[in-house]
Design a protein around this motif. Structure first.
Motif, PDB file in Angstrom:
ATOM      1  N   GLY A  66       1.805   2.322  -4.531  1.00 58.21           N
ATOM      2  CA  GLY A  66       1.284   1.239  -4.535  1.00 58.21           C
ATOM      3  C   GLY A  66       1.628  -0.024  -5.408  1.00 58.21           C
ATOM      4  N   ALA A  77       0.776  -1.141   0.066  1.00 58.63           N
ATOM      5  CA  ALA A  77       0.050   0.012  -0.132  1.00 58.63           C
ATOM      6  C   ALA A  77       0.941   1.365  -0.081  1.00 58.63           C
ATOM      7  CB  ALA A  77      -0.804  -0.008   1.361  1.00 58.63           C
ATOM      8  N   GLU A  78       0.443   2.197  -0.911  1.00 60.88           N
ATOM      9  CA  GLU A  78       1.504   3.259  -0.888  1.00 60.88           C
ATOM     10  C   GLU A  78       1.680   3.965   0.489  1.00 60.88           C
ATOM     11  OE1 GLU A  78       1.127   7.532  -2.971  1.00 60.88           O
ATOM     12  OE2 GLU A  78      -0.521   6.389  -3.558  1.00 60.88           O
ATOM     13  N   TYR A  83      -3.626   1.506  -1.369  1.00 58.27           N
ATOM     14  CA  TYR A  83      -3.257   2.244  -0.368  1.00 58.27           C
ATOM     15  C   TYR A  83      -4.088   2.178   0.958  1.00 58.27           C
ATOM     16  CZ  TYR A  83      -8.195   4.323  -0.819  1.00 58.27           C
ATOM     17  OH  TYR A  83      -9.364   4.086  -0.574  1.00 58.27           O
ATOM     18  N   THR A 101      -5.412  -2.367   4.019  1.00 62.39           N
ATOM     19  CA  THR A 101      -5.204  -1.977   2.710  1.00 62.39           C
ATOM     20  C   THR A 101      -6.581  -1.937   1.745  1.00 62.39           C
ATOM     21  OG1 THR A 101      -2.931  -2.827   3.041  1.00 62.39           O
ATOM     22  CG2 THR A 101      -3.719  -2.724   0.662  1.00 62.39           C
TER      23      THR A 101
END
Length: 849
Positions: free
Chosen positions: A487, A480-481, A508, A515
């Motif tokens: 991401g 996740a970013e 994200y 997530t």
């Protein structure tokens, strides 16, 4: 007791009673857009109180550095004129996350201040919320406070809430009586300066919903706050916080620099107090990564600094001095904040540059004042002119009035006040953070997601929720970013049929530990309960990992070549490139860039193992690991080490050995703001392609007089760069006029000429940074090739997706493409359709907003 001893006794007391001592968080709140600055001890525990984050302890204590100089809590104009107002201060606090409640909190507080600190009980008063019978009873039962010293007050004084909705509850305050020498006053109706609140105990026991209804929390919590400067004044027998050993040494140092003795005259004393306070705020804010600028946090910092400089100048101080004061503060407070010593030179450089900038600005302000004075009708300086002098040039109203008296003028105060109100309204509108105060309840209800992406790029998972074009799984290999790393992309495959049922565009985290996967529109969306195979695109992930480890090598190499003042100020790590922003005040010369590249590639060629260790945050920092600006860390952190060359706290994904990177090549270095530089670099396959392009060009020119050609190329490149710079400046100015405002957002969709894709990306970045809340889509065409770059500011990506905008324009011009929610690139082959496609962007964005 000294201020340091008071702080330490507080922390030791609670540590001995089962509390985890937690280090102060940064003054820049991590992942909390609702705050300009950290302004209370509970800020770093906000997600714990909201139930969004779990920690391995239920009791905590801290000494938190805080700034109150903007937004709802703004003490700036009072600082220096009162005994107890500050921009920077330390908040001592103890916290219970569903562990103990009122009885224990009251017992701890009373025992600490009366037994450990030894305050006289007959000097103490207590207030409780008017309906809080429990608290009043417990103060008598646990602490033995007589009923005639306990007062019930209304919501304004004794009820606390985190926001319009969410956790809230009554609070109870302990007040100290300085006696008649503190001045006139009666408690609680008219306390004056004689009575001072020293400790606030907040009892979080309700959850308020949007209709105002309050329901009891299943696990009530405690949040307390005691100002270190206030309790130091009480314990050191000082009526003013400025007389304590926390601030008086700074006042004396300022007096030495100003050739003034504290206590000689009221005006001089006020200026010394202002500078002591503002220098502390300046030193700590810059240490935590804030730089003077014209908006946001940087604007508040600049305002603090200029208020200090302006007041000093009014008593005859015209030479730079503030940078010396910040260095003194770093040394004075190094016991509690050793990191201040590491940034002394960097802070001094920033402050000194701002002092020179202010001196120049004041000369311009004087000319502006003289021009306005000549044009003033009826001896009245217009309020709009006075406000411009205040807001643009930093001249306080009292300073202007002094200049006006000398010119035989008066100032239109009513007009000035009206302009001030307009500016406050603009500031409130521009600070969009408050809109993000509450996390969508849909996300709050999601279970935690197990991340398995460090061990595997493919995993079986259960679908737990489907939200429009988003999906949540019980476990995922998709990163996740976070921390600048984008991401992952990939696919979801039906376990039953083996078919690809969804393409994952990104992942994200809407809340800690959860997530969400963003999906491309498709005909077969998975349903809750389905079992899927989540597969990350391996090529994309491995490219990202090479770039992320390359970023660590770049950071370490920059510090070795340029100096230890270099600190990360932002980064983007994606498959195609890495972008690294860092604190440094001058352009890097070619030799410095070459040396940074040499050091990085030396480590890559050595094929060193990249170690990852999990340890306590405090232990990690003691081992020398670097914590990065703007990042939020838990108590357990990942430390990524490359032998003795680099050691950083990082939750991202990395290669196993530095040799996996292949090679790293810097392709761009430039400035993005005062004191912040940007480098873009490529690694692995991207770097190989770059070298192949260069080799092809070299072969084409084989047999040509190389030296002559190089000189010609350099000359032409220099001329071309100058032309492109002028074009970019002109284009940016023209584009600003073309932007439309849709629902309070600047939107621009335009075709520009003479720019390649990299320059287009830089221009989009520049406009996003300038406008703060914006959607920008720019395109250029050469022959039959169309290049498109779209950018969306972070605050809008939940509504407007840059990748979708770029893809839509690309589709209209016979191409394809897409990308991240905040930045995307695409291409096409039909320039004739470009105008219509760009015009459609405004309609699309308005619908999304």
């Amino acid at each position: 007791m000294t201020g340091s001893q008071i702080r330490q006794k507080f922390l030791d007391y609670f540590a001995s009673r089962g509390h985890r001592v937690v280090r102060s968080s940064s003054l820049v709140p991590a992942n909390d857009p609702t705050l300009l600055f950290t302004n209370a001890g509970m800020n770093q525990f906000k997600d714990v109180f909201l139930g969004l984050e779990k920690r391995d302890y239920t009791r905590a204590a801290s000494s938190q550095k805080c700034v109150r100089a903007g937004g709802k809590h703004n003490d700036l104009d009072n600082v220096g004129y009162t005994r107890r107002h500050h921009t920077f201060f330390e908040m001592l606090g103890n916290f219970s996350f569903g562990d103990y409640f009122k009885r224990e909190a009251i017992g701890f507080a009373w025992e600490l201040i009366t037994k450990e600190y030894g305050l006289a009980k007959d000097r103490l008063y207590v207030t409780v919320f008017r309906e809080d019978d429990d608290a009043e009873k417990l103060w008598q039962e646990v602490a033995g406070v007589p009923k005639d010293r306990i007062f019930r007050l209304d919501e304004k004084d004794n009820f606390w809430q985190m926001g319009e909705t969410g956790p809230c509850g009554p609070c109870s305050e302990i007040h100290y009586d300085f006696g008649p020498e503190g001045g006139p006053g009666t408690f609680p109706d008219n306390p004056g300066e004689r009575f001072v609140e020293i400790w606030n105990l907040v009892f979080m026991q309700y959850d308020r919903d949007s209709s105002g209804n309050m329901t009891p929390l299943p696990r009530p919590s405690i949040d307390t706050g005691m100002g270190l400067e206030r309790i130091a004044a009480v314990l050191q027998g000082k009526l003013s916080n400025y007389e304590t050993d926390l601030l008086r040494p700074i006042i004396d140092k300022a007096g030495e620099l100003f050739r003034k003795t504290y206590g000689e005259d009221d005006r001089g004393d006020t200026v010394l107090r202002i500078n002591a306070d503002h220098a502390r705020a300046t030193a700590f804010l810059i240490n935590d990564g804030v730089l003077p600028s014209n908006d946001g946090r940087g604007y508040v910092l600049r305002k603090i600094m200029r208020r200090a400089m302006r007041n000093a100048r009014m008593i005859g101080v015209n030479e730079p001095y503030l940078y010396r004061l910040t260095g003194f503060i770093a040394e004075l407070m190094s016991d509690a904040y050793p990191d201040m010593l590491e940034s002394i030179q960097r802070v001094a450089r920033v402050v000194k540059d701002e002092e020179h900038r202010y001196a120049t600005t004041f000369q311009v302000a004087e000319r502006f004042f003289q021009d306005e004075a000549k044009a003033a009708a009826n001896g009245l300086l217009p309020g709009a002119a006075a406000f411009k002098l205040y807001d643009t040039y930093g001249l306080a109203l009292d300073e202007q009035e002094e200049m006006a008296r000398e010119a035989g003028l008066t100032i239109d105060r009513e007009g000035f006040t009206a302009e001030m109100e307009k500016q406050r309204a603009r500031a409130r509108a521009s600070w969009k953070g408050g809109e993000k105060a509450q996390i969508n309840p849909v996300y709050q209800a999601l279970p935690k997601t197990g991340f398995v992406g460090r061990e595997t790029l493919e995993a079986e998972a259960n679908v737990v929720a489907v939200l429009d074009n988003e999906i949540a799984l019980d476990r995922t290999p998709f990163y996740a970013e976070a921390g600048g790393q984008v991401g992952d992309t990939g696919v979801l495959i039906s376990k039953q049929t083996g078919d690809v049922i969804a393409h994952v565009l990104s992942a994200y985290s809407p809340a800690p530990g959860k997530t969400v996967h963003k999906l491309a529109p498709g005909p077969w969306p998975p349903a809750p309960g389905d079992v899927v195979i989540a597969r990350v695109d391996p090529e994309s992930r491995h490219s990202t990992m090479r770039n992320h480890t390359g970023t660590h090598l770049l950071h370490a190499a920059l510090r070795k070549v340029l100096g230890m003042h270099v600190k990360q100020a932002g980064s983007v790590v994606e498959p195609s490139r890495l972008r690294f922003d860092f604190s440094h005040y001058t352009a890097m010369d070619p030799d410095e860039i070459a040396e940074v590249e040499r050091l990085m590639n030396e480590e890559i060629l050595a094929n060193i193992e990249v170690h990852t260790d999990i340890m306590d945050l405090d232990h990690a920092l003691k081992t020398g690991a670097m914590a990065l600006f703007g990042e939020k860390y838990g108590d357990q952190v990942r430390v990524v080490s490359i032998e003795s060359f680099s050691k950083e706290l990082c939750g991202g994904t990395h290669v196993a050995r530095t040799g996996d990177i292949g090679i790293c090549k810097i392709v761009y270095e430039g400035s993005i703001s005062a004191g912040v530089r940007r480098i873009e670099a490529i690694t692995g396959e991207g770097a190989l392609k770059k070298f192949q392009e260069i080799q092809e060009q070299a072969e084409r020119y084989a047999g040509v007089d190389v030296e002559k050609l190089q000189n010609q190329v350099k000359s032409l490149e220099h001329e071309l760069q100058q032309i492109k710079t002028r074009m970019a400046q002109a284009e940016a100015g023209q584009l600003e006029n073309k932007a439309r405002e849709l629902k309070g957002v600047k939107v621009l969709a335009a075709r520009v000429e003479g720019f390649d894709r990299a320059q287009l990306r830089t221009l989009v970045d520049s406009l996003r940074n300038r406008w703060k809340t914006a959607v920008v889509v720019l395109a250029t065409a050469e022959d039959s090739n169309v290049a498109i770059v779209s950018g969306v500011t972070k605050d809008l990506t939940s509504k407007v997706h840059a990748g979708k905008l770029a893809g839509a324009v690309a589709q209209a011009v016979g191409g394809k493409g897409g990308g991240r929610p905040d930045m995307a690139e695409a291409g096409g082959k039909d320039p004739s359709a470009l105008a219509g496609a760009l015009a459609q962007v405004y309609t699309s964005v308005e619908g999304m907003l």
